[in-house]
Design a protein around this motif. Structure first.
Motif, PDB file in Angstrom:
ATOM      1  N   ASP A   1       0.769  -1.241   0.000  1.00 33.14           N
ATOM      2  CA  ASP A   1       0.000   0.000   0.000  1.00 33.14           C
ATOM      3  C   ASP A   1       0.804   1.296   0.000  1.00 33.14           C
ATOM      4  O   ASP A   1       0.283   2.322  -0.424  1.00 33.14           O
ATOM      5  CB  ASP A   1      -0.936   0.028   1.217  1.00 33.14           C
ATOM      6  N   GLN A   2       2.016   1.288   0.493  1.00 31.54           N
ATOM      7  CA  GLN A   2       2.797   2.526   0.612  1.00 31.54           C
ATOM      8  C   GLN A   2       3.353   2.928  -0.750  1.00 31.54           C
ATOM      9  O   GLN A   2       4.177   2.236  -1.318  1.00 31.54           O
ATOM     10  CB  GLN A   2       3.945   2.343   1.613  1.00 31.54           C
ATOM     11  N   TRP A   3       2.913   4.081  -1.256  1.00 34.54           N
ATOM     12  CA  TRP A   3       3.411   4.583  -2.540  1.00 34.54           C
ATOM     13  C   TRP A   3       4.744   5.267  -2.307  1.00 34.54           C
ATOM     14  O   TRP A   3       4.878   6.097  -1.413  1.00 34.54           O
ATOM     15  CB  TRP A   3       2.400   5.552  -3.143  1.00 34.54           C
TER      16      TRP A   3
ATOM     17  N   THR B   1       4.059   1.369  -5.644  1.00 36.11           N
ATOM     18  CA  THR B   1       4.307   0.608  -4.421  1.00 36.11           C
ATOM     19  C   THR B   1       5.502  -0.322  -4.626  1.00 36.11           C
ATOM     20  O   THR B   1       5.914  -0.583  -5.763  1.00 36.11           O
ATOM     21  CB  THR B   1       3.085  -0.241  -4.016  1.00 36.11           C
TER      22      THR B   1
END
Length: 72
Positions: A25-27, A34
């Motif tokens: 989820d972390q861009w 991601t």
């Protein structure tokens, strides 16, 4: 760094539950998406690991990943 080593380092640094969520989820601007997207597109796991470490402010002394050989 192999993909299995990457996954182990992520789980050990960020936890077995939070780590996979983070890579999904972390861009990351550095990767243009991601971590999981970058890896699926062929990014080197070591490059993805270092980008994640920089983004999440992992101290330099832990960026080799717990359980991995300390780089020279």
């Amino acid at each position: 760094m192999r993909l299995s080593e990457f996954r182990r380092a992520v789980a050990e640094e960020f936890g077995p539950v939070h780590g996979p969520v983070l890579t999904r989820d972390q861009w990351l601007a550095e990767l243009g998406g991601t971590v999981d997207e970058a890896l699926a597109a062929g990014a080197d796991p070591r490059d993805a690991w270092l980008a994640l470490c920089r983004e999440m402010s992992v101290p330099t002394e832990r960026r080799h990943g717990r359980g991995l050989v300390d780089p020279r």
